[in-house]
Motif scaffolding. Sequence first.
Motif, PDB file in Angstrom:
ATOM      1  N   SER A   8       7.330  -6.208   6.190  1.00 11.19           N
ATOM      2  CA  SER A   8       9.105  -6.466   6.282  1.00 11.19           C
ATOM      3  C   SER A   8       9.677  -5.650   5.362  1.00 11.19           C
ATOM      4  O   SER A   8      10.903  -6.132   4.768  1.00 11.19           O
ATOM      5  N   GLY A   9       9.265  -4.557   5.153  1.00  5.79           N
ATOM      6  CA  GLY A   9      10.008  -3.626   4.141  1.00  5.79           C
ATOM      7  C   GLY A   9       9.412  -3.506   2.952  1.00  5.79           C
ATOM      8  O   GLY A   9       9.987  -2.772   1.914  1.00  5.79           O
ATOM      9  N   ALA A  10       8.503  -4.396   2.442  1.00  6.00           N
ATOM     10  CA  ALA A  10       8.298  -4.608   1.195  1.00  6.00           C
ATOM     11  C   ALA A  10       7.344  -3.246   0.595  1.00  6.00           C
ATOM     12  O   ALA A  10       7.744  -2.668  -0.520  1.00  6.00           O
ATOM     13  N   LEU A  11       6.628  -2.698   1.327  1.00  6.80           N
ATOM     14  CA  LEU A  11       5.811  -1.634   1.144  1.00  6.80           C
ATOM     15  C   LEU A  11       6.749  -0.297   0.606  1.00  6.80           C
ATOM     16  O   LEU A  11       6.321   0.328  -0.074  1.00  6.80           O
ATOM     17  N   ALA A  12       7.610  -0.238   1.547  1.00  4.40           N
ATOM     18  CA  ALA A  12       8.698   0.891   1.282  1.00  4.40           C
ATOM     19  C   ALA A  12       9.462   0.735  -0.145  1.00  4.40           C
ATOM     20  O   ALA A  12      10.068   1.611  -0.751  1.00  4.40           O
ATOM     21  N   LYS A  13       9.236  -0.495  -0.514  1.00 10.95           N
ATOM     22  CA  LYS A  13      10.086  -0.818  -1.869  1.00 10.95           C
ATOM     23  C   LYS A  13       9.339  -0.831  -3.124  1.00 10.95           C
ATOM     24  O   LYS A  13       9.627  -0.909  -4.112  1.00 10.95           O
ATOM     25  N   MET A  14       8.098  -0.436  -2.742  1.00 12.10           N
ATOM     26  CA  MET A  14       7.067  -0.591  -3.935  1.00 12.10           C
ATOM     27  C   MET A  14       6.666   0.807  -4.351  1.00 12.10           C
ATOM     28  O   MET A  14       6.670   1.674  -3.387  1.00 12.10           O
ATOM     29  N   PRO A  15       6.150   0.900  -5.564  1.00 18.01           N
ATOM     30  CA  PRO A  15       5.443   2.276  -5.581  1.00 18.01           C
ATOM     31  C   PRO A  15       4.275   2.663  -4.666  1.00 18.01           C
ATOM     32  O   PRO A  15       3.813   1.544  -4.060  1.00 18.01           O
ATOM     33  N   PRO A  16       3.943   3.599  -4.641  1.00 12.56           N
ATOM     34  CA  PRO A  16       2.878   4.006  -3.449  1.00 12.56           C
ATOM     35  C   PRO A  16       1.513   3.246  -3.662  1.00 12.56           C
ATOM     36  O   PRO A  16       1.147   3.151  -5.114  1.00 12.56           O
ATOM     37  N   VAL A  17       0.993   2.599  -3.078  1.00  7.55           N
ATOM     38  CA  VAL A  17      -0.425   1.858  -2.908  1.00  7.55           C
ATOM     39  C   VAL A  17      -1.305   2.956  -3.417  1.00  7.55           C
ATOM     40  O   VAL A  17      -1.441   4.219  -2.553  1.00  7.55           O
ATOM     41  N   LYS A  18      -2.201   2.455  -4.374  1.00  9.07           N
ATOM     42  CA  LYS A  18      -3.331   3.395  -4.693  1.00  9.07           C
ATOM     43  C   LYS A  18      -4.394   3.126  -3.956  1.00  9.07           C
ATOM     44  O   LYS A  18      -4.933   1.737  -3.834  1.00  9.07           O
ATOM     45  N   VAL A  19      -5.477   4.088  -3.618  1.00  8.41           N
ATOM     46  CA  VAL A  19      -6.653   3.761  -2.786  1.00  8.41           C
ATOM     47  C   VAL A  19      -7.856   4.205  -3.537  1.00  8.41           C
ATOM     48  O   VAL A  19      -7.758   5.313  -4.018  1.00  8.41           O
ATOM     49  N   TYR A  20      -8.974   3.348  -3.816  1.00 12.71           N
ATOM     50  CA  TYR A  20      -9.980   3.615  -4.435  1.00 12.71           C
ATOM     51  C   TYR A  20     -11.295   3.635  -3.548  1.00 12.71           C
ATOM     52  O   TYR A  20     -11.218   2.756  -2.703  1.00 12.71           O
ATOM     53  N   GLU A  21     -12.408   4.085  -3.788  1.00  6.72           N
ATOM     54  CA  GLU A  21     -13.612   3.800  -3.195  1.00  6.72           C
ATOM     55  C   GLU A  21     -14.482   2.870  -3.779  1.00  6.72           C
ATOM     56  O   GLU A  21     -15.316   2.357  -3.130  1.00  6.72           O
ATOM     57  N   THR A  22     -14.370   2.199  -4.883  1.00  3.23           N
ATOM     58  CA  THR A  22     -15.117   1.402  -5.539  1.00  3.23           C
ATOM     59  C   THR A  22     -14.455   0.406  -6.539  1.00  3.23           C
ATOM     60  O   THR A  22     -13.153   0.846  -6.989  1.00  3.23           O
ATOM     61  N   THR A  23     -14.787  -0.665  -6.781  1.00  3.59           N
ATOM     62  CA  THR A  23     -14.053  -1.662  -7.471  1.00  3.59           C
ATOM     63  C   THR A  23     -14.094  -1.163  -8.834  1.00  3.59           C
ATOM     64  O   THR A  23     -12.983  -1.495  -9.638  1.00  3.59           O
ATOM     65  N   LYS A  24     -14.958  -0.820  -9.600  1.00  2.37           N
ATOM     66  CA  LYS A  24     -15.141  -0.359 -10.701  1.00  2.37           C
ATOM     67  C   LYS A  24     -13.989   0.958 -11.046  1.00  2.37           C
ATOM     68  O   LYS A  24     -13.343   0.626 -12.163  1.00  2.37           O
ATOM     69  N   GLU A  25     -13.830   1.780 -10.104  1.00  2.00           N
ATOM     70  CA  GLU A  25     -12.838   2.569 -10.508  1.00  2.00           C
ATOM     71  C   GLU A  25     -11.294   1.968 -10.323  1.00  2.00           C
ATOM     72  O   GLU A  25     -10.393   2.258 -11.047  1.00  2.00           O
ATOM     73  N   ALA A  26     -11.243   0.918  -9.461  1.00  2.00           N
ATOM     74  CA  ALA A  26      -9.891   0.423  -9.081  1.00  2.00           C
ATOM     75  C   ALA A  26      -9.361  -0.277 -10.449  1.00  2.00           C
ATOM     76  O   ALA A  26      -8.439  -0.450 -10.715  1.00  2.00           O
ATOM     77  N   ILE A  27     -10.422  -0.832 -11.209  1.00  2.99           N
ATOM     78  CA  ILE A  27     -10.120  -1.794 -12.375  1.00  2.99           C
ATOM     79  C   ILE A  27      -9.981  -1.188 -13.623  1.00  2.99           C
ATOM     80  O   ILE A  27      -9.953  -1.712 -14.749  1.00  2.99           O
ATOM     81  N   ALA A  28     -10.733   0.164 -13.607  1.00  2.00           N
ATOM     82  CA  ALA A  28     -11.076   1.030 -14.897  1.00  2.00           C
ATOM     83  C   ALA A  28      -9.908   0.931 -15.877  1.00  2.00           C
ATOM     84  O   ALA A  28     -10.315   0.615 -17.205  1.00  2.00           O
ATOM     85  N   ASP A  29      -8.692   1.112 -15.396  1.00  6.20           N
ATOM     86  CA  ASP A  29      -7.773   1.151 -16.563  1.00  6.20           C
ATOM     87  C   ASP A  29      -6.892  -0.445 -17.022  1.00  6.20           C
ATOM     88  O   ASP A  29      -5.991  -0.453 -17.967  1.00  6.20           O
ATOM     89  N   CYS A  30      -7.623  -1.580 -16.359  1.00  6.54           N
ATOM     90  CA  CYS A  30      -7.221  -2.593 -16.541  1.00  6.54           C
ATOM     91  C   CYS A  30      -8.054  -3.316 -17.877  1.00  6.54           C
ATOM     92  O   CYS A  30      -9.058  -2.917 -18.018  1.00  6.54           O
ATOM     93  N   HIS A  31      -7.498  -4.298 -18.419  1.00  4.66           N
ATOM     94  CA  HIS A  31      -8.285  -4.924 -19.624  1.00  4.66           C
ATOM     95  C   HIS A  31      -8.777  -6.326 -19.182  1.00  4.66           C
ATOM     96  O   HIS A  31      -9.888  -6.613 -20.038  1.00  4.66           O
ATOM     97  N   TYR A  32      -8.116  -6.957 -18.278  1.00  2.00           N
ATOM     98  CA  TYR A  32      -8.634  -8.174 -18.089  1.00  2.00           C
ATOM     99  C   TYR A  32      -8.518  -8.397 -16.473  1.00  2.00           C
ATOM    100  O   TYR A  32      -7.468  -8.134 -15.874  1.00  2.00           O
ATOM    101  N   THR A  33      -9.546  -8.979 -15.959  1.00  2.00           N
ATOM    102  CA  THR A  33      -9.594  -9.225 -14.379  1.00  2.00           C
ATOM    103  C   THR A  33      -9.974 -10.667 -13.916  1.00  2.00           C
ATOM    104  O   THR A  33     -10.867 -11.015 -14.445  1.00  2.00           O
ATOM    105  N   TYR A  34      -9.201 -11.123 -12.779  1.00  2.00           N
ATOM    106  CA  TYR A  34      -9.539 -12.248 -12.673  1.00  2.00           C
ATOM    107  C   TYR A  34      -9.961 -12.068 -10.981  1.00  2.00           C
ATOM    108  O   TYR A  34      -9.246 -11.382 -10.212  1.00  2.00           O
TER     109      TYR A  34
END
Lengths: 244, 244
Positions: A53-79
């Motif tokens: 409903s237009g949300a994606l156009a109002k958000m920064p571009p979605v980033k796509v990763y191949e692995t979970t490890k890469e997707a969370i690399a810059d995070c400090h804490y994950t749930y």
Amino acid sequence: MTHTAPTIILINPQMGENIGAAARAMLNCGLTELRLVNPRDGWPSEQANAMSSGALAKMPPVKVYETTKEAIADCHYTYATTARPRDMVKPVFTPQGATEDAHSRINQGEKVAFLFGGERAGLSNDDVALAQSVITIPLNPDFSSLNLGQAVLLTTYEWSKTQDNTALRDLPTGKSAIATMAELTNLYKRLETALEENHFFRVEEMRPTIVRNIQNMLSRADMTSQEISTFHGIITALTGKKTP
Amino acid sequence: MTHTAPTIILINPQMGENIGAAARAMLNCGLTELRLVNPRDGWPSEQANAMSSGALAKMPPVKVYETTKEAIADCHYTYATTARPRDMVKPVFTPQGATEDAHSRINQGEKVAFLFGGERAGLSNDDVALAQSVITIPLNPDFSSLNLGQAVLLTTYEWSKTQDNTALRDLPTGKSAIATMAELTNLYKRLETALEENHFFRVEEMRPTIVRNIQNMLSRADMTSQEISTFHGIITALTGKKTP
């Protein structure tokens, strides 16, 4: 760099529609950073755009990763959002508990992410093990299946509550204001006088109790000054006598 | 008759899919009484059944009414889910505030209902005026449109929280248990001895601080008895010396 809201990471999502619903729920709740790991149908997705409903156009571009490890690399804490794990000693939060914890962490500069699994299989044990903690949404045990968009909505809504100080109950009074006790007691007196003149109190000894009961009833209405005036107008109309 | 959960009333709902999504959200959260006022596409609905993922089949039959007044006649208190009304002096609750209020009312035997408007127009002013109070869901003001199923989900989820005493954070420890302080201090001592023997403490005057820091680090891990054993095993492996 300061992080002001959690990142949402969808791992192996299948249908674009569900990614779009997740994005819509995120923006509803003030979150804007969405990451995808290995989306089955590729990215970008027309279905996702439509469902957002237009949300994606109002958000920064979605980033796509191949692995979970890469997707969370810059995070400090994950749930990891998943059913209660049976064989891992890992903190299990409700969505409220997790978002309050995330709020504390973000306040001290941590970047946090909530991980959600794909529609069919959910998160793998390896993904759950990568996360420091688990979010389990407590639902009807006989009917607990929630779709991806709904799971994201409940979690991000709890997040939005940590950012919001809307009163649980509020009484907007528009142009008028809540009546003062002086206005209220004046109304009580006027009403009592009018009732007396119209022989409402048949048994004099019951009168104090009846008066108190009427005051209790009226006091629960949280009347505004305007409504007090209206009430005086009602008494005037019913008795034919103007305010003394 | 005692009422154990709120009734959900959808007024002028349009798409069966949204009625089904509402039913699914209800049953997820333990609610089972759904009423419809004047559903555009009639009732029953194949689309609703499909979208409910089996919820409608597990709930009592949905009741259909022609007017809101009839649908709420047997209720004692009703909450209209809508944007903050501009010109009515009526209590405005958040979903949490409303469901906590509803919980109190149900405890004293009242039957309560949450009213939701149709997809396009929401609730009419007349429907809002009929209800004693309003629920406004606080969302991102720049992107606040929520579909019907999502609005029902957020409200019913808040209800389910009033019924639930799941801890906000829990640490399930499986077959083991959280270690006692005796087990922990024993591990600290063993580790300190091993470090001393391996010349870890180069500056003797810093030793108390370093030991305290290591204890603080390890104490944050909430170790189980099993994990304490594992840690002893690690020390044994790294030093080649068994537990003293």
